[in-house]
Design a protein around this motif. Sequence first.
Motif, mmCIF file in Angstrom:
data_model
loop_
_atom_site.group_PDB
_atom_site.id
_atom_site.type_symbol
_atom_site.label_atom_id
_atom_site.label_comp_id
_atom_site.label_asym_id
_atom_site.label_seq_id
_atom_site.Cartn_x
_atom_site.Cartn_y
_atom_site.Cartn_z
ATOM 1 N N LEU A 120 0.763 -1.166 0.041
ATOM 2 C CA LEU A 120 0.004 -0.191 -0.078
ATOM 3 C C LEU A 120 0.866 1.273 0.149
ATOM 4 C CD1 LEU A 120 -2.467 -1.141 2.679
ATOM 5 C CD2 LEU A 120 -2.954 -1.154 0.145
ATOM 6 N N PRO A 121 0.386 2.340 -0.670
ATOM 7 C CA PRO A 121 1.267 3.353 -0.752
ATOM 8 C C PRO A 121 1.770 3.833 0.912
ATOM 9 C CG PRO A 121 -0.697 3.836 -1.890
ATOM 10 C CD PRO A 121 -1.103 2.465 -1.050
ATOM 11 N N GLY A 122 2.975 4.127 0.912
ATOM 12 C CA GLY A 122 3.605 4.163 2.501
ATOM 13 C C GLY A 122 3.674 5.889 2.264
ATOM 14 N N ARG A 123 3.256 6.252 3.894
ATOM 15 C CA ARG A 123 3.376 7.543 4.292
ATOM 16 C C ARG A 123 2.980 7.605 5.770
ATOM 17 N NH1 ARG A 123 -0.745 11.420 1.596
ATOM 18 N NH2 ARG A 123 -0.188 12.716 3.326
ATOM 19 N N PHE A 124 3.305 8.645 6.408
ATOM 20 C CA PHE A 124 3.230 8.575 7.847
ATOM 21 C C PHE A 124 2.013 8.517 8.214
ATOM 22 C CE2 PHE A 124 3.061 10.411 12.137
ATOM 23 C CZ PHE A 124 4.326 10.184 12.542
ATOM 24 N N VAL A 125 0.910 8.995 7.746
ATOM 25 C CA VAL A 125 -0.387 8.672 8.351
ATOM 26 C C VAL A 125 -0.991 7.400 7.763
ATOM 27 C CG1 VAL A 125 -0.983 10.747 8.850
ATOM 28 C CG2 VAL A 125 -1.727 9.978 6.658
ATOM 29 N N ALA A 126 -0.489 6.563 6.821
ATOM 30 C CA ALA A 126 -1.110 5.142 6.236
ATOM 31 C C ALA A 126 -1.391 4.240 7.199
ATOM 32 C CB ALA A 126 -0.109 4.791 5.227
ATOM 33 N N GLY A 127 -0.416 4.150 8.229
ATOM 34 C CA GLY A 127 -0.481 3.070 9.291
ATOM 35 C C GLY A 127 -1.426 3.207 10.436
ATOM 36 N N GLU A 128 -2.138 4.688 10.280
ATOM 37 C CA GLU A 128 -3.145 4.833 11.216
ATOM 38 C C GLU A 128 -4.471 3.764 10.991
ATOM 39 O OE1 GLU A 128 -6.889 6.772 12.937
ATOM 40 O OE2 GLU A 128 -6.315 6.381 10.704
ATOM 41 N N GLU A 129 -5.103 3.247 12.012
ATOM 42 C CA GLU A 129 -5.843 2.321 11.902
ATOM 43 C C GLU A 129 -7.003 2.441 10.845
ATOM 44 O OE1 GLU A 129 -7.313 -0.537 15.381
ATOM 45 O OE2 GLU A 129 -8.227 1.388 15.375
ATOM 46 N N SER A 130 -7.613 3.544 11.044
ATOM 47 C CA SER A 130 -8.758 3.737 9.851
ATOM 48 C C SER A 130 -8.121 4.143 8.396
ATOM 49 C CB SER A 130 -9.641 4.829 10.606
ATOM 50 O OG SER A 130 -8.980 6.112 10.200
ATOM 51 N N ALA A 131 -7.031 4.531 8.329
ATOM 52 C CA ALA A 131 -6.371 4.630 7.000
ATOM 53 C C ALA A 131 -6.097 3.611 6.359
ATOM 54 C CB ALA A 131 -5.312 5.794 7.228
ATOM 55 N N LEU A 132 -5.713 2.478 7.105
ATOM 56 C CA LEU A 132 -5.217 1.331 6.754
ATOM 57 C C LEU A 132 -6.327 0.456 6.119
ATOM 58 C CD1 LEU A 132 -2.576 -0.408 6.462
ATOM 59 C CD2 LEU A 132 -2.877 -1.080 8.786
ATOM 60 N N VAL A 133 -7.483 0.336 7.220
ATOM 61 C CA VAL A 133 -8.552 -0.199 6.651
ATOM 62 C C VAL A 133 -9.108 0.256 5.399
ATOM 63 C CG1 VAL A 133 -10.936 -0.807 7.395
ATOM 64 C CG2 VAL A 133 -9.049 -0.784 8.975
#
Lengths: 68, 436
Positions: free
Chosen positions: B162-175
């Motif tokens: 998935l596109p990697g960026r700082f906020v991408a690992g935030e739970e809702s962003a990831l889902v």
Amino acid sequence: MKLVLNPAACDGFGFCSEIVPELIGMDEWGFPVVPAGPVPAHLGPAARQAVNCCPRRALQLQPEVRAG
Amino acid sequence: MTAVGTSVDTARLLTFFGEEGRTTLPLHLEAYGPLPAPAQWAPGWAEHLMAEIERSGLTGRGGAGFPAHRKLRSARSAGPGTVLIVNAMEGEPASAKDRALWQRSPHLVLDGAELVAGVLRAEKVVVCVADDREPVAGLIAAALAERRPRGPPLAPVEVALLPGRFVAGEESALVRAVAGGTGIPAFRPDKSVPLRVGRRRALVHNVETLAHVALIARYGADWFREVGDPAAPGTCLVTVSGDVQRPGVLEVEVGTPLGHIIDRAGPSGPAQAVLVGGYAGGWVSSTDWATPFAPAQLKTLGATMGAGVLVVLGAGGCGIRETARLARFMAAESAGQCGPCLFGLPSIADDLEQLADGRADGVVWERLWRRVALVDGRGACRHPDGVARLVRSAMDVFAGDAAAHGQGFPCPASNAPSVLQLAAPVAPGKKDMYCI
């Protein structure tokens, strides 16, 4: 009742702050500052109007629910 | 039980750390023994495992520190068909622990993922890796290939780049990203409302949390609690970088004093402070290095364990300048969907840069404080809150420097090389309204 703002939906039209400036402030970037606490009873109708006037449907009036 | 601080003896996750190469399945089985087959615990094996996880006191190691068993129980009670999302995005630039785990103990993570998938009767497992970390995806694929001859897993495992960026690992962003959308955080006024991939309920776990689950399943809660802080048992992975001779990932007992962890990485010289948690973490002065690396104790200093990041700032560095760099990075990493974050973070970075340059008068100083208060808590996610915490901690820890800078006397160190590894900022996915 309390006001809940979805900051991701808000685009800073600012109608809400114009309608109830007593309740909703405006930050230096033009985005509304919504109080966390309950809406005083006498401002209820104005708050409702502010909610209805939001072009982005970003503002909501919600019953206060005790967390528990 | 080993004394706190002698963490070399308490390596659990990184057993083969220090050797070259990958931990293959035979090596993994030799080190940890076979995974207890769910059949051994039938019929109540899932309940048993959840009870052990609860008793172990395991908390999520991704940053939020939420009790692992509560997430599990809540998801299990919703019935079968959950999508288990393994968060290996590691968007925190100073963190390398996820990579270290995939390199050293991939099968521990996959064991944990399989167990949790079994507990949830999950439909599938999706391991999410940032697309700029393709070698990691290769490690995962190799480990999955090794496991295939053992027969089908409890749930099929997919790897998603998935596109990697700082906020991408935030739970809702990831889902959202797993569901095929843009990986930006969602506004969630009620966090108890479950996240969903389509109609399927989604549960997100960090890779390190799952690796601990694999160990608890093998050795039990009592074993897990043998080390660590009584209120926060077990070990955790810490990435130490900055002014140290041996930057890298260490496994320490939760509750190890900050100074001990930093000593293990070999400070390059006298240090003045350490950034704890991550780039949206908190600065802690070297006078507080006796503080245990544990949630409750760090909280008294306004910091959290976060993603287990420690960035050491030597005596020759400038905390104000480093904080300005961090703020600029975080501003660029905003998802750009909330006004206070999109406009507020660059403004804060501007003020900090002026302060670092010694160009900040009283007006700038007051404006900075006002702006920090103005962004705090006003985003859909906690990205702006993290910046507010960072700046407040900097103004506290580097108070003397900040005052000198504010009076027009930048320190000689304000142009020193940075201790931070700032990845090239990704262009924020701005809403069309703000595109120029």
